[in-house]
Design an enzyme around this catalytic site. Structure first.
Site, PDB file in Angstrom:
ATOM      1  N   SER A  60     -58.105  -1.738  14.662  1.00  0.00           N
ATOM      2  CA  SER A  60     -57.611  -0.832  15.704  1.00  0.00           C
ATOM      3  C   SER A  60     -56.702  -1.615  16.638  1.00  0.00           C
ATOM      4  O   SER A  60     -57.120  -2.576  17.269  1.00  0.00           O
ATOM      5  CB  SER A  60     -58.793  -0.229  16.466  1.00  0.00           C
ATOM      6  OG  SER A  60     -58.352   0.776  17.352  1.00  0.00           O
ATOM      7  N   SER A  76     -61.145  -4.837  16.485  1.00  0.00           N
ATOM      8  CA  SER A  76     -59.979  -4.736  17.360  1.00  0.00           C
ATOM      9  C   SER A  76     -58.903  -5.706  16.882  1.00  0.00           C
ATOM     10  O   SER A  76     -59.193  -6.695  16.209  1.00  0.00           O
ATOM     11  CB  SER A  76     -60.356  -5.077  18.800  1.00  0.00           C
ATOM     12  OG  SER A  76     -60.462  -6.481  18.994  1.00  0.00           O
ATOM     13  N   ASP A  77     -57.651  -5.405  17.225  1.00  0.00           N
ATOM     14  CA  ASP A  77     -56.637  -6.449  17.106  1.00  0.00           C
ATOM     15  C   ASP A  77     -56.939  -7.483  18.194  1.00  0.00           C
ATOM     16  O   ASP A  77     -57.807  -7.272  19.052  1.00  0.00           O
ATOM     17  CB  ASP A  77     -55.243  -5.856  17.270  1.00  0.00           C
ATOM     18  CG  ASP A  77     -54.173  -6.681  16.558  1.00  0.00           C
ATOM     19  OD1 ASP A  77     -54.439  -7.865  16.253  1.00  0.00           O
ATOM     20  OD2 ASP A  77     -53.077  -6.149  16.314  1.00  0.00           O
ATOM     21  N   ALA A  78     -56.267  -8.600  18.165  1.00  0.00           N
ATOM     22  CA  ALA A  78     -56.585  -9.698  19.082  1.00  0.00           C
ATOM     23  C   ALA A  78     -56.644  -9.197  20.522  1.00  0.00           C
ATOM     24  O   ALA A  78     -55.671  -8.644  21.042  1.00  0.00           O
ATOM     25  CB  ALA A  78     -55.554 -10.807  18.939  1.00  0.00           C
ATOM     26  N   SER A  79     -57.788  -9.408  21.151  1.00  0.00           N
ATOM     27  CA  SER A  79     -58.011  -8.832  22.474  1.00  0.00           C
ATOM     28  C   SER A  79     -57.247  -9.566  23.571  1.00  0.00           C
ATOM     29  O   SER A  79     -57.248  -9.125  24.713  1.00  0.00           O
ATOM     30  CB  SER A  79     -59.506  -8.836  22.801  1.00  0.00           C
ATOM     31  OG  SER A  79     -59.988 -10.162  22.981  1.00  0.00           O
TER      32      SER A  79
END
Length: 547
Positions: free
Chosen positions: A235, A281-284
């Site tokens: 996401s 998640s994509d890199a937060s």
């Protein structure tokens, strides 16, 4: 929730499910929250090992080094630090991201140029076997974005192109190749990238499609990945405002990135499309997310709004504390914690980690796969208006080469291409342009531009910097092809005709691996026929570039 793990994509049997239950029941809250973090391991320090031993994250992402034995040794230390076998992930995308000591695999756009699902699946199988030998069991591929905006510097060569059916077919082949070889695949970037020309590392980007068009394009695409059994979906920090407008009158929420958007993760992805796997998640740490709210809010909302795992932390101990505090305040529900932890454990069991934890095996790298035949088919001859090709050292011996080298955001200095030396070995008199050189076209038989920049993070746009390429203000406005045969080869970004529409001969080669350079040389010399299939529109929607 336990019973849902028996369904696709994890399909756990009773033994695997019992392991998940035993692991979950044996963990206290701190240990369960640890399962929801995937930490980036960039260095090989004792401090990094100490953090992992302390936090016991559910997964790590390894930035693989260039030397095999040190990589094997450190990975063994990393794996030994875990009480529960970890998910070990990497961006196994090919091209510049191929393992230095492994088989050289073309990037996704180069494979799309072949339009051959068998080759795509075979490449994924090779990548899976080599990744598993390093202890990696989870890849953040395939990229299933639709490359619909030529100005995008982040999608381009990482995607399977602009045609939806090609992306679907290649994406499914990629998933089969990885997952049939014991490695979880990830479809990204949800809810779909490729229309915005901005990069989520720098800003929350936008998928602008109306809902009907989104369902026809990305909805159909993600349903297909789910039907193929993809175990995880990433996401991303991408907004889908037209969908949000159907569910909220708050205009600020229309631009909420998917990674912290319950409507996009839970309602659209899980309920409407039926995805039952792990959402990561994509890199937060990307600005597309970090620019939305403070860190404590982001950490809580990632989990509460549908992501099962937080990817990357600047301060892991601090982020863990933020999540613990959010749980105790009630900002993150017990239900979401249970769902997320069970999906993390479920994917581990689906990969067989309850039976055989990740391990390393140096013997797999004793012999690299020979991909020369695949590379030979990749370079696309987009146009050759003057029918200059093939070249020969007898007819066109003197060549002037303009090249800034292989460029990447992670490289301190560009790496020289090998192709000029290869031309010398073929008998050509090669002159490499240097700034300040007085160029007289009568001194050469042809000009060769070699550009090498694959799609890259932290770049707003990729374009021809004529000032730098030609070495000055006045030279930047000079175009040699009006006087002398000129060839341009892009070992990366496929859209340079936008900046050089009148270049008479143009070739897209997609990535700058040594094997691709050999393939281009063979095409230039006429030893191999160039591919003529374009996985994207290299003319950028304009007829100008054809002439």
């Amino acid at each position: 929730m336990f019973e849902s793990l028996k369904k696709a994509p994890f399909n756990l049997d009773d033994t695997a499910l019992a392991w998940v239950r035993q692991q979950y029941d044996s963990m206290d809250l701190q240990q369960r929250l640890g399962q929801l973090f995937n930490l980036l391991v960039m260095d090989e320090s004792d401090e990094q090992l100490a953090v992992i031993r302390h936090l016991q994250p559910g997964g790590i992402t390894r930035s693989v080094g260039r030397e095999l034995q040190p990589e094997i040794n450190y990975m063994q230390e990393l794996l030994a630090a875990f009480d529960c076998p970890p998910l070990v992930s990497a961006d196994v995308e090919g091209g510049q991201m191929s393992f230095a000591f492994g088989s050289s695999i073309p990037n996704q756009l180069a494979l799309a140029a072949l339009n051959d699902t068998e080759v795509t699946g075979r490449c994924a199988s090779i990548q899976a076997r080599e990744s598993r030998a390093l202890g990696i069991n989870w890849t953040f591929t395939p990229v299933v974005d639709l490359n619909r905006n030529f100005r995008s510097a982040i999608v381009g060569t990482r995607s399977y192109g602009s045609d939806q059916q090609t992306v679907i077919q290649m994406g499914r082949a990629n998933i089969r190749g990885f997952q049939h070889n014991g490695m979880a695949a990830t479809a990204k970037h949800w809810p779909g990238d490729g229309y915005d020309d901005r990069d989520q590392h720098l800003v929350t980007s936008v998928n602008p499609l109306i809902v009907e068009d989104w369902h026809q394009q990305f909805g159909t695409l993600y349903r297909s990945m789910i039907e193929e059994g993809v175990m995880s979906i990433m996401s991303a920090h991408i907004a889908l405002p037209e969908y949000m407008k159907l569910h909220t009158d708050d205009p600020e929420q229309w631009w909420r990135p998917a990674s912290i958007n319950r409507l996009l993760n839970q309602q659209l992805l899980r309920e409407e499309l039926g995805f039952n796997g792990l959402i990561v998640s994509d890199a937060s740490v990307m600005a597309g997310l970090s620019g939305w709210a403070d860190r404590a809010t982001i950490i809580a909302e990632l989990i509460e709004n549908g992501c099962d795992m937080v990817l990357f932390c600047r301060e892991p101990v601090e982020d863990m504390a933020y999540l613990m505090a959010a749980v105790r305040r009630g900002d993150v529900s017990e239900q979401r914690i249970q769902e997320a932890v069970l999906r993390v454990l479920g994917m581990k069991a689906a990969l067989g980690l309850h039976r055989t934890p990740p391990k390393t095996d140096i013997t797999v790298f004793a012999q690299k796969a020979d991909m020369s035949g695949v590379y030979a088919r990749c370079p696309t001859l987009v146009k050759d208006r003057t029918e200059f090709l093939p070249v020969s050292a007898e007819r066109h011996p003197r060549v002037l080469v303009f090249s800034p080298g292989i460029q990447h955001v992670m490289l301190e200095q560009p790496i020289p291409l090998q192709l000029p030396d290869q031309l010398r070995e073929e008998g050509f008199e090669v002159t490499l342009f240097t700034p300040g050189m007085d160029v007289q076209t009568r001194d050469y038989d042809w000009v060769l531009y070699l550009l090498a920049e694959e799609s890259s993070l932290l770049r707003s746009h990729i374009y021809i910097d004529w000032f730098r390429l030609h070495g000055g203000f006045m030279p930047a406005m000079t175009r040699y092809w009006v006087d002398i045969p000129t060839v341009m080869v892009s070992f990366g970004h496929p859209y340079f005709l936008y900046d050089a529409p009148r270049i008479p001969t143009y070739i897209n080669a997609y990535c700058a691996t040594a094997e691709m350079q050999v393939a281009v040389l063979s095409g230039l010399l006429g030893r191999e026929s160039f591919n003529r299939f374009n996985p994207v529109d290299p003319f950028c929607g304009s007829e100008q570039g054809r002439y």
